[in-house]
Design a protein around this motif. Structure first.
Motif, PDB file in Angstrom:
ATOM      1  N   HIS A  31       0.844  -1.206   0.000  1.00  0.00           N
ATOM      2  CA  HIS A  31       0.000   0.000   0.000  1.00  0.00           C
ATOM      3  C   HIS A  31       0.874   1.249   0.000  1.00  0.00           C
ATOM      4  CE1 HIS A  31      -3.990  -1.695   0.508  1.00  0.00           C
ATOM      5  NE2 HIS A  31      -3.675  -2.326   1.622  1.00  0.00           N
ATOM      6  N   ASN A  39      -0.390   4.938  -0.844  1.00  0.00           N
ATOM      7  CA  ASN A  39      -1.206   5.218   0.355  1.00  0.00           C
ATOM      8  C   ASN A  39      -0.260   5.274   1.557  1.00  0.00           C
ATOM      9  OD1 ASN A  39      -3.472   3.366  -1.366  1.00  0.00           O
ATOM     10  ND2 ASN A  39      -4.191   5.289  -0.413  1.00  0.00           N
ATOM     11  N   THR A  56      -1.189   4.563   5.374  1.00  0.00           N
ATOM     12  CA  THR A  56      -1.831   3.293   5.720  1.00  0.00           C
ATOM     13  C   THR A  56      -1.577   2.941   7.181  1.00  0.00           C
ATOM     14  OG1 THR A  56      -1.701   2.453   3.473  1.00  0.00           O
ATOM     15  CG2 THR A  56      -1.863   0.807   5.224  1.00  0.00           C
TER      16      THR A  56
END
Ligand code: APR
Length: 249
Positions: free
Chosen positions: A111, A116, A119
Motif C-alpha cells: 500500500h 497510500n 496506511t
C-alpha cells in the motif's frame, strides 16, 4: 444475485461518501505473489505451524528457524510489486485527498509503495526489526549482526532482534488500533478487501463501522467470517474489482 446492481450501488455509495475506510487483509496482496495465510493449500498456515513461527514462544524456542522463515518472507515482499488493486486505492486517494483511509492487517509495504503513505499498520511491518525484550538500556544495545541465518543478538546483554510484527498472543500497537477505530467509526462506507475475518480485533472493525451507520461492502472471491456484517458482497479479487469500482470515481 446478479453482481451488476450491487456493483452500481457500491459505486454510488462510494461516490457520495465523505469518508471511506478500507480494511485490507492478505488477499489484497495475493495478486502481487504474496501468499495468504488461510487459503486452502496455498495459504501459509496450511504449510507451516503459526504457533511455532508466529509467536513469542515459537521464536524463543528456535530463534534461528523463525528468523530464517521471516528472511524468506521478507525476500518475497521485496520482490513483490503493488498490484492493480493497490494502485486503484492510491489513485483514488490522489484524486480525493483526505476522503480515504487504508487500515491494513498486512505487514508488507505494498500500500505504501503504491502511494497510500498513511496506511494504518495493525499487525506491524515485516521489513522492520525490534528487540525481543525491552532493552534495559533503551535501544543502545549494539547488536552483533550475526550470519543472516541467525537473529542478531546484543553482544552485551544477549537481547535478540525479532521482526517488528504482531505475533499471536500479542497486543496490537495501541496507536494503530486507535487510529483504525477512529476511521471505522467515522466513515460512511467501509470497503473490506481480502480478509477472512478470522483474526480479532481487526475483524471487529467491520461490525464497528456498521454499528456506527457505515455502509459495509466486502470484496472477496470467497465467503468470509464477517460476511454477515456486509450490506453488499462483491465476489471477486482485489486487482479485478477495485480498479473497476474506484477508477471511474
Ligand atoms: N483478492 C481478494 N481477496 C482474496 C484474494 C484476492 N486475489 N485471494 C484470496 N483472497 C481472500 C481469501 O478468500 C481470504 O478470505 O483473502 C482472504 C485471506 O484470508 P487470510 O489468509 O486469513 O488473511 P487475513 O484475513 O489477512 O488474516 C488476518 O491473520 O495470520 C494472521 O497476522 C495474520 O494479518 C493476518 C491475519
Amino acid at each position: 444475485m446478479s453482481v451488476q446492481p450491487a456493483f452500481g450501488e457500491a459505486q454510488q455509495r462510494l461516490r457520495e461518501a465523505r469518508s471511506i475506510c478500507v480494511l485490507t487483509g492478505a488477499g489484497m496482496s495475493a495478486e502481487s505473489g504474496i501468499p495468504t495465510f488461510r487459503d486452502t493449500l496455498t495459504g501459509l498456515w496450511s504449510r507451516f505451524d503459526p504457533a511455532q513461527l508466529a509467536s513469542p514462544e515459537g521464536f524463543r524456542a528456535d530463534p534461528a528457524l523463525v528468523w530464517r522463515w521471516y528472511a524468506e518472507r521478507r525476500d518475497g515482499v521485496r520482490r513483490a510489486q503493488p498490484n492493480a488493486g493497490h494502485r486503484a486505492l492510491a489513485a483514488f486517494e490522489q484524486r480525493h485527498p483526505g476522503r480515504l483511509s487504508v487500515v491494513s492487517q498486512n505487514v508488507d509495504d505494498l500500500h505504501q509503495r503504491a502511494g497510500n503513505a498513511g496506511t494504518v499498520r495493525l499487525h506491524g511491518d515485516i521489513l522492520a526489526d525490534q528487540w525481543l525484550d525491552p532493552c534495559p538500556r533503551g535501544l543502545s544495545c549494539d547488536t552483533d549482526w550475526a550470519a543472516p541465518t541467525e537473529p542478531p543478538r546484543c553482544s552485551e546483554c544477549g537481547n535478540l532482534v525479532r521482526p517488528a510484527v504482531v505475533w499471536f498472543g500479542e497486543p496490537l500497537p495501541y496507536r494503530a488500533f486507535e487510529a483504525a477505530e477512529r476511521a471505522a467509526q467515522s466513515c460512511q462506507v467501509m470497503l473490506v478487501v481480502g480478509t477472512s475475518g478470522a483474526v480479532w480485533p481487526a475483524a471487529g472493525l467491520a461490525a464497528l463501522a456498521r454499528h456506527r451507520g457505515a455502509f459495509v461492502v466486502i470484496v472477496n472471491p470467497h465467503p468470509s467470517e464477517i460476511d454477515h456484517e456486509a450490506h453488499l458482497l462483491l465476489p471477486g479479487t482485489a486487482a479485478g474489482v477495485l480498479p473497476a469500482l474506484l477508477d471511474p470515481l
